[in-house]
Design a protein around this motif. Structure first.
Motif, mmCIF file in Angstrom:
data_model
loop_
_atom_site.group_PDB
_atom_site.id
_atom_site.type_symbol
_atom_site.label_atom_id
_atom_site.label_comp_id
_atom_site.label_asym_id
_atom_site.label_seq_id
_atom_site.Cartn_x
_atom_site.Cartn_y
_atom_site.Cartn_z
ATOM 1 N N SER A 444 0.842 -1.195 0.000
ATOM 2 C CA SER A 444 0.000 0.000 0.000
ATOM 3 C C SER A 444 0.879 1.247 0.000
ATOM 4 N N TYR A 488 -4.499 3.497 0.626
ATOM 5 C CA TYR A 488 -4.789 2.065 0.569
ATOM 6 C C TYR A 488 -4.447 1.446 -0.787
ATOM 7 N N SER A 490 -2.153 0.435 -4.181
ATOM 8 C CA SER A 490 -0.755 0.047 -4.414
ATOM 9 C C SER A 490 -0.291 0.675 -5.721
ATOM 10 N N ASN A 631 -8.383 -8.139 -0.689
ATOM 11 C CA ASN A 631 -7.933 -8.064 0.703
ATOM 12 C C ASN A 631 -8.945 -8.631 1.695
ATOM 13 N N GLY A 918 -6.986 -1.414 1.783
ATOM 14 C CA GLY A 918 -5.880 -2.282 1.368
ATOM 15 C C GLY A 918 -5.744 -3.490 2.270
#
Length: 950
Positions: A444, A488, A490, A631, A918
């Motif tokens: 993240s 949150y 990536s 997630n 995330g």
């Protein structure tokens, strides 16, 4: 003092410096408005949906700024881009260069990621190029690297008074006879080489076994290390390094080898890496990308669930014979051709899965699929038992593409070579603090920020000095992403996976990083998809833009955004032809003192609809177990039926993964809507017998072209065309229903293909749409437009606002029913034929909802909505909620993903996911009523929901 004329000019310039002055704007539904917008302030445009906010912000102010920019270009550049129409406004003074940040996905290209859009990944590549340490992918140990001077010093020190053999490595681990190489070496005067560990003479007929792997090192010199041979040693080292492409090998008197390299190399295994460059860490470059997935991070794989009907049977029996159109005889024929030693076809699908032999399963299924393709689509069988389906070019076989897509024959899986990191293995073994760039990109943004901060605090070294300059650029850019509530995400997340709100906030963060000044920023509802907890971060980010010397205009309905702004322009009072007036242009405090929809809701004179009591539901549940997508942490969730359910949680917590990407396709598959396969895993779905229909209503466009519009989407246009075909004029001319369609040849304008507009590619600028010069935007040819119904031709009808069309078609019950539904849901201001490309996500979502509402509900229907309040004013939200709750009163179930507290407080049942976005999200934090939720102490949603009950 100056003359009166000079004083007037001076005052005018001063006024332009303080305000953007709009004089008589008439674009779309704007009613000849004039307003002064303060510069270098945060200004909010608000008002009902369709009141004219976007017409003023984007179609007037931004359009004029874009037109003026084009006028600054040379005549040569302008000839490639055409002319932009001047917006319908008398004059605009004090206009700065403008940047528009709208609700549009950034890119559909899978190579475009959060990291590349924000330029964070570019600086990370530079950081790893300059400061990363190399490790061997064979041994895992740190690799070494020498300069020529270091090699010279080590050889002098370690081999003093000893005789050494200096060799230049030429071939390592490759097959071939190499006769040509030996002859070339002879011509250059070299006579000996070390071949597979043994020094041999080179002669013209020397040939090696072409089927064996060989190592060849050229003997450059045999020299004793002493003071008399210094110059000779230097020359031999230089020669060996040149011939060996930056490597040389030393043999001592006992024939013990030692490799030296100017590149990174592993002393144990002998492998070496090239000197890293920024493109070594680029997944868009052949020098950096993973050779298997070519930098995408995923590969296409046969989706065994789509062509196997029972995982417990052996493969020939497990096949979905109906889908593949294979008989038992066909299957027997293919089974006989499969290599039984290589593939155990008597194993079940589950056996392959348990043994982690997905590739073998994939290859076996390809054999059966190939035969099916040949049988159904008559594809040539010449290479039909190839192991790689991608060798075939099926792109031109439309029916085959349709077959693949409809039945989800292929799915994307993480690349097995790079594990989704997109880069080649050498690039992934350059590490900083034991972390490679691929691993970092999968974390993240919040974790990346902490990693960079820790890196900046390390003890001062030569590398730290280099790092410091790069981190000065890198850390603020990452911090800006946190400021707009995107911690949150990536860096590796593809741009196409972003929501409209996320894409807009990413572009906002990029602009914050660019540090431009004296720019006019125009944003379209940047708070979309943002939890109330992170709203203040977004507002502070916008204020940062303002504070460095920019003007910021935000089209927004969020309460906090309105009250925190410097200046508010409320447009209305109604929508469509009832809007287009300036109701208030003042500070937020003064706005609250005025009359109007916005001030009434902000001061609680008017309140959003809320049911008098919570429903008990029908006692049944739709339950889904062991959800693991993205997630999600193996969660079980129960949805009580017959209730209005809100799924809440901070941005990125897993709401959409649970509802839109796990539950929705699972229910569709169970109801046999399509061969729908949930992209994310779950173990079991229960309670499906209590539902007989599912309706998904999201924010995706109702169409991709200008020819798609509300009339065509809701099918009301079919009935309108039939009505025109029944007129006496149409019958005399022999016009059928198809004549009034702009999607087929005959009645439409062929210059624009029935769109009414033409798209001009602007090369390095966004494309621009202009009115068709032939039909002047009327979509049809002259003959078609002659036919009229009640004095209106087909184009006149398409240009009618839905509200007006309800009156026009009041004597056509079936048409009126559909139009009234659109009107009741707050879309009366939209034109029947308004191009789908001009509709907001919220408008598209309400059109989809209306298209379902006029159908008879069963009382056992499940409606799933993804943030239905997008683009809606408080008054519009009120109308929407009244309609949605009526559906629930009829026994149906509604599941809504939502951040808007006005909607959440009306729910019968709340499911809160979190606690963070995330990897820190994906857990069920709460299930229950709003009254139960506000009692929670450490819950972000409860904290803001509590304020609604005060």
């Amino acid at each position: 003092m100056g003359t009166l004329k000079e004083q007037h000019i001076s005052k005018k310039i001063e006024n332009q410096e303080q305000f953007i002055e709009i004089i008589n704007a008439k674009e779309h539904n704007l009613k000849n408005i004039s307003v002064n917008i303060p510069r270098n302030q945060l200004v909010v445009f608000t008002g009902l949906s369709g009141s004219g906010k976007s017409s003023l912000a984007f179609d007037t102010i931004y359009a004029e700024a874009q037109r003026r920019f084009l006028e600054t270009l040379s005549a040569y550049a302008r000839q490639f881009m055409g002319e932009l129409e001047r917006p319908d406004v008398d004059k605009i003074n004090g206009l700065s260069p403008a940047i528009s940040i709208e609700q549009k996905t950034v890119s559909k290209n899978p190579r475009s990621t959060v990291g590349t859009i924000t330029e964070v990944y570019d600086f990370l590549r530079l950081l790893f190029t300059r400061t990363a340490e190399a490790f061997s992918y064979v041994t895992g140990k740190k690799m070494v690297k020498y300069t020529i001077d270091q090699i010279f010093e080590i050889i002098q020190r370690d081999y003093v008074n000893k005789e050494i053999t200096i060799l230049a490595p030429l071939i390592y681990g490759r097959k071939g006879h190499y006769n040509d190489l030996f002859n070339q070496l002879l011509k250059k005067g070299y006579t000996k080489a070390r071949i597979d560990g043994t020094i041999e003479d080179i002669h013209p007929k020397l040939r090696l076994d072409r089927y064996k792997v060989h190592n060849i090192e050229l003997l450059v010199d045999i020299v004793e290390i002493n003071i008399d041979n210094i110059d000779r040693l230097k020359q031999s080292i230089n020669t060996a390094i040149k011939l060996g492409e930056n490597k040389l090998l030393i043999l001592d008197e006992k024939s013990q080898p030692k490799l030296f390299s100017l590149l990174y190399y592993c002393e144990e295994s002998g492998i070496s890496y090239d000197e890293p460059a920024p493109n070594s860490f680029s997944f868009n470059s052949v020098y950096g990308w993973c050779p298997t997935c070519r930098g995408i991070g995923t590969i296409e794989h046969i989706n065994y669930q789509s062509i196997v009907s029972d995982n417990n049977l052996n493969l020939p029996k497990a096949l979905n014979k109906k889908l593949l159109n294979l008989s038992e005889k066909d299957i027997d024929l293919i089974t006989q051709r499969i290599d039984k030693e290589k593939f155990d076809i008597n194993s079940s699908v589950n056996d392959f899965i348990k043994a982690q032999e997905h590739d073998k399963l994939n290859q076996i299924l390809i054999y059966y699929l190939f035969f099916s393709i040949h049988k159904q689509f008559k594809i040539d069988l010449n290479d039909y038992f190839s192991d790689n389906l991608k060798e075939y070019d099926f792109s031109k076989v439309y029916k085959l593409k349709e077959f693949f897509t409809k039945n989800k024959i292929f799915s994307d899986i993480s690349c097995p070579t790079c594990d989704g990191k997109r880069l080649k293995k050498e690039s992934l073994f350059f590490k900083i603090n034991n972390t490679d760039i691929g691993e970092l990109s999968q974390q993240s943004i919040y974790n990346i920020f902490n990693w960079l901060k820790a890196l900046s605090k390390q003890p001062s070294t030569q590398k730290q000095i280099i790092q410091e300059e790069i981190l000065k650029e890198l850390i603020p850019r990452v911090e800006f992403l946190l400021d707009v509530g995107l911690g949150y995400l990536s860096l590796n997340l593809p741009a196409y996976a972003l929501s409209g709100g996320e894409a807009q906030r990413i572009r906002l963060a990029t602009q914050l990083g660019s540090q431009l000044i004296n720019v006019l920023y125009i944003l379209d509802e940047p708070s979309i998809g943002l939890h109330q907890r992170d709203n203040h971060k977004l507002i502070q980010a916008l204020k940062k833009l303002r504070d460095i010397g920019n003007s910021v205009i935000v089209v927004e309905h969020d309460k906090e955004m309105i009250t925190e702004s410097d200046f508010v322009i409320d447009i209305g009072p109604g929508a469509g032809k009832h809007g287009g007036h300036i109701i208030v242009a003042d500070t937020p405090n003064n706005l609250l003192k005025k009359e109007g929809y916005t001030s009434d809701y902000l001061t609680n004179k008017k309140k959003i609809f809320c049911p008098e009591k919570r429903r008990n539901g029908n006692g049944n549940y739709l339950s889904i177990y062991n959800c693991l997508g993205n997630n999600l942490k193996n969660i079980d969730v129960q949805f009580p039926l017959g209730k209005f359910i809100c799924v809440t949680g901070v941005s990125g917590s897993g709401k959409s993964t649970l509802v839109m990407e796990t539950l929705l396709p699972a229910v569709k598959d169970s109801l046999k809507y399509v061969n729908e396969i949930a992209p994310y895993p779950f173990k079991k779905l229960e309670g499906i017998e209590h539902i007989d229909r599912i309706i998904e209503i999201d924010q995706s466009p109702i169409g991709r072209t200008p020819r798609s519009n509300p009339a065509t989407y809701t099918k009301v246009f079919d009935e309108i065309r039939a009505l025109f075909a029944e007129t006496s004029e149409a019958k005399i001319r022999g016009f059928k229903q198809g004549r009034f369609s702009f999607n087929v040849k005959g009645g439409r304008c062929e210059e624009c293909g029935g769109a009414g507009i033409k798209n001009i590619e602007m090369l390095f600028l966004p494309d621009v749409s202009v009115t068709c010069p032939v039909c002047l935007g009327k979509r049809y040819n002259r003959e078609t437009l002659v036919v009229k119904f009640k004095g209106k031709n087909i184009n006149d009808v398409l240009n009618m606002p839905i509200e007006e069309a309800c009156v026009f078609f009041e004597n056509q019950p079936s048409i009126l029913k559909k139009l009234k539904t659109l009107n009741d849901i707050g879309l009366g201001y939209i034109q029947l034929g308004q191009p789908s490309t001009t509709l907001s996500g919220g408008e598209a979502q309400r059109i989809k909802l209306a298209a379902e509402l006029y159908k008879k509900d069963t009382g056992k229907t499940l409606y799933i909505l993804d943030e239905p309040t997008t683009g809606l004013h408080f008054e519009d939200i009120n109308k929407l909620l009244i309609i949605l709750h009526k559906l629930v009163d009829n026994g149906n179930t509604i599941i809504v993903i939502e951040h808007n507290m006005d909607v959440i407080k009306t729910a019968d049942h709340i499911i809160d996911i979190g606690p963070e976005g995330g990897n820190e999200g994906g857990r069920v934090l709460f299930e229950g009523t709003p009254e139960q939720m506000i009692k929670l102490k450490n819950n972000d949603t409860a904290k803001f929901l509590k304020l609604e009950f005060q």
